[in-house]
Scaffold this active site. Structure first.
Site, PDB file in Angstrom:
ATOM      1  CE  LYS A 145      -2.360  -1.868   3.482  1.00 56.91           C
ATOM      2  NZ  LYS A 145      -3.326  -2.111   4.551  1.00 56.91           N
TER       3      LYS A 145
ATOM      4  CG  ASP B  88      -6.967  -3.347   8.229  1.00 56.30           C
ATOM      5  OD1 ASP B  88      -6.511  -4.475   7.982  1.00 56.30           O
ATOM      6  OD2 ASP B  88      -7.041  -2.445   7.385  1.00 56.30           O
TER       7      ASP B  88
HETATM    8  N1  ATP Z   1     -16.234   7.045  -2.172  1.00 61.81           N
HETATM    9  C1  ATP Z   1     -15.384   6.054  -2.374  1.00 61.81           C
HETATM   10  N2  ATP Z   1     -15.724   4.989  -3.111  1.00 61.81           N
HETATM   11  C2  ATP Z   1     -14.858   3.984  -3.374  1.00 61.81           C
HETATM   12  N3  ATP Z   1     -13.601   3.983  -2.925  1.00 61.81           N
HETATM   13  C3  ATP Z   1     -13.200   5.005  -2.177  1.00 61.81           C
HETATM   14  C4  ATP Z   1     -14.056   6.092  -1.857  1.00 61.81           C
HETATM   15  N4  ATP Z   1     -13.364   6.969  -1.093  1.00 61.81           N
HETATM   16  C5  ATP Z   1     -12.138   6.459  -0.946  1.00 61.81           C
HETATM   17  N5  ATP Z   1     -12.027   5.271  -1.597  1.00 61.81           N
HETATM   18  C6  ATP Z   1     -10.840   4.416  -1.718  1.00 61.81           C
HETATM   19  O1  ATP Z   1     -10.693   3.715  -0.500  1.00 61.81           O
HETATM   20  C7  ATP Z   1      -9.324   3.628  -0.143  1.00 61.81           C
HETATM   21  C8  ATP Z   1      -9.166   4.062   1.304  1.00 61.81           C
HETATM   22  O2  ATP Z   1      -9.773   3.100   2.075  1.00 61.81           O
HETATM   23  P1  ATP Z   1     -10.070   3.309   3.618  1.00 61.81           P
HETATM   24  O3  ATP Z   1     -10.686   4.638   3.798  1.00 61.81           O
HETATM   25  O4  ATP Z   1     -10.851   2.138   4.070  1.00 61.81           O
HETATM   26  O5  ATP Z   1      -8.662   3.454   4.274  1.00 61.81           O
HETATM   27  P2  ATP Z   1      -7.506   2.585   4.765  1.00 61.81           P
HETATM   28  O6  ATP Z   1      -7.660   2.375   6.205  1.00 61.81           O
HETATM   29  O7  ATP Z   1      -6.355   3.311   4.260  1.00 61.81           O
HETATM   30  O8  ATP Z   1      -7.572   1.195   4.030  1.00 61.81           O
HETATM   31  P3  ATP Z   1      -6.999  -0.231   4.534  1.00 61.81           P
HETATM   32  O9  ATP Z   1      -7.971  -0.661   5.545  1.00 61.81           O
HETATM   33  O10 ATP Z   1      -6.972  -1.067   3.312  1.00 61.81           O
HETATM   34  O11 ATP Z   1      -5.678  -0.060   5.153  1.00 61.81           O
HETATM   35  C9  ATP Z   1      -8.539   4.487  -1.104  1.00 61.81           C
HETATM   36  O12 ATP Z   1      -7.820   3.629  -1.968  1.00 61.81           O
HETATM   37  C10 ATP Z   1      -9.587   5.239  -1.897  1.00 61.81           C
HETATM   38  O13 ATP Z   1      -9.274   5.254  -3.262  1.00 61.81           O
END
Ligand code: ATP
Length: 472
Positions: free
Chosen positions: A176, A212
């Site tokens: 990531k 997570d």
């Molecule tokens: N409205 C949306 N629809 C679809 N995807 C989205 C939207 N907003 C953000 N994302 C995508 O979701 C991802 C972020 O995911 P999340 O907010 O769950 O965070 P994270 O904690 O960083 O993720 P992870 O749990 O995988 O570590 C980004 O790659 C982004 O492109």
């Protein structure tokens, strides 16, 4: 903020997308065909996924397995009676957060601050990263006047880890967007503890490390005792489930009573041995080749938010170059990496049938004011082909895990912005699961509420209780 007593799933999609398919240009429909995975392909994928899980669980095959199935050392699900004040760290995606979580028999109070991780720190040295984390933690502790207390901390660290205990995790690989080679193979808890010692100004008891997915499962199980599976569809993709301890051959700990252990699948790496070659398009291969980890995390690259927008961008670029969209204009817009965000897929697909308001806003943002209705239909078709494939693959994975847990009624806890915010993801996933699921299983999908924070606090609470019992 108090957690509301009822966790709601996002609203099911309103629009039926059949009209888009009907009206999309034939050449574009043809090019996007590989994204419509038929039942036979999904069942083949399910059989492969199950085989990968079995290989990950068994000592004899674990080393060469791609789906690693790491035991998490979390052996009990929460009772809902956990109490106390905990700190949580959440590192592993778009944002880094520090949280204060107060649990009190069925209630959960949560305060959090977000700290950016600068790009150069994501690619810098181990000391830079962990000093940054320790500094953020110290800032949080000061801001919330917690200096006088030694609070137990749960560290949600969402990168592949081999756990050696609840408070020990060796980093297998960065994903990531992070890449700090010197931390590889090291104990992440030790890195954090050393950074805290270098500062010497805050006292923290790091008592659990988890990812997570485990946080999601714990957090949902705290609300609903039928939860047995956790899934993430955010920046990355992963899953975990509750396995019989006897089947988790790598877990050599004594049975603490439940006879179970949560298995962190590291499902993102499914396909890294080439077994998913039959479904990869040439654009999937371009996205993979242009990532910071070519050949790795193949399943994640078909499913998660970090990649879906990129896949869409490359198809649009190709269709413009083939004179199939925007009158052959605006190719330069789509030459910029990540210009088409995954959130834009959600926006485009959230327009009701026949309306293009959100789509127009997306195109305005990209600097394309002159799209025709046919262009917008085609864009929507591209977006829905890509998001459907993601939802259907996630459904296939969830069916395999449900069968593996093998209880008649199972709740699946899910977190991540793709699941949360894509307007049709839940409906698509649920409908496909109903098609693929063996008779005799009942399931429900549950949106996780802050799994990384509340889940980390619950694991820390259980670890602290166990330590107290051992000391007594
Ligand atoms: N409205 C949306 N629809 C679809 N995807 C989205 C939207 N907003 C953000 N994302 C995508 O979701 C991802 C972020 O995911 P999340 O907010 O769950 O965070 P994270 O904690 O960083 O993720 P992870 O749990 O995988 O570590 C980004 O790659 C982004 O492109």
């Amino acid at each position: 903020m108090s957690c509301p007593s009822k966790i709601c799933n996002p609203p099911a999609a309103g629009a039926d997308d059949g009209w888009v398919e009907e009206k999309a240009s034939p050449e574009i429909k043809e090019a996007m065909k590989p994204f419509a995975l038929d039942e036979a392909t999904l069942r083949k994928t399910m059989a492969l996924f199950l085989d990968n899980i079995e290989r990950g669980l068994k000592k004899a095959t674990h080393d060469e397995a791609t789906v690693k199935c790491f035991p998490t050392y979390v052996q009990d699900l929460p009772q809902g009676t956990e109490k106390g004040k905990f700190l949580a760290l959440d590192l592993g995606g778009t944002n880094f957060r520090v949280l204060l979580v107060e649990l009190d028999i069925g209630k959960c109070d949560l305060q959090s601050d977000i700290y950016a991780v600068p790009h150069d720190v994501m690619l810098g040295t181990g000391e830079q990263l962990f000093d940054h984390i320790a500094a953020s933690l110290a800032d949080f502790v000061t801001k919330h006047q917690l200096e006088a207390e030694v609070l137990p901390l749960g560290f949600t660290f969402s990168f592949p880890l081999v756990q050696k205990g609840l408070r020990s995790g060796l980093l297998v690989r960065w994903t990531k967007g992070f890449n700090i080679p010197e931390v590889l193979g090291g104990d992440v808890v030790q890195w954090l503890q050393e950074a805290l010692e270098r500062r010497g100004d805050i006292k923290i008891d790091v008592c659990a490390i988890l990812n997570d997915t485990t946080g999601t499962l714990m957090s949902c199980a705290w609300k609903n005792p039928e939860c047995r599976i956790g899934l993430i569809i955010g920046t990355g993709h992963n899953g975990c489930y509750l396995e019989a301890q006897a089947n988790a051959e790598l877990f050599d700990e004594p049975d603490m009573g439940s006879g179970k252990v949560i298995i962190n699948l590291e499902a993102a790496a499914f396909g890294d041995d080439g077994c998913l070659e039959y479904m990869l398009t040439d654009v999937d291969k371009l996205v993979d080749g242009d990532s910071i980890n070519p050949g790795k995390q193949i399943y994640e690259k078909l499913i998660s938010g970090m990649y879906l927008g990129e896949v869409a961008r490359l198809y649009v670029q190709r269709f413009i170059e083939g004179d199939l969209m925007f009158g052959g204009n605006h190719a330069e817009v789509f030459q910029t990496k990540e210009v088409f965000e995954t959130a834009m897929i959600s926006d485009v697909e959230s327009d009701p049938a026949g309306s293009f308001q959100k789509t127009q806003e997306v195109l305005q943002k990209l600097g394309i004011p002159d799209a025709s209705e046919q262009d917008m239909i085609n864009l929507r078709f591209i977006c829905q082909s890509i998001s459907r494939r993601s939802a259907h693959l996630t459904a296939a994975t969830a069916c395999v895990l449900t069968k593996k847990v093998n209880e008649p009624k199972i709740v699946i806890g899910i977190d991540g912005s793709v699941y949360k915010f894509h307007p049709h993801f839940r409906k698509l996933m649920k409908a496909k699961m109903q098609e693929l699921m063996e008779p005799g299983f009942e399931f429900d999908l549950m949106l996780s509420e802050d799994g990384s924070g509340r889940g980390a606090a619950l694991v820390a609470a259980m670890a602290a209780m166990r330590m107290k019992d051992q000391e007594a």
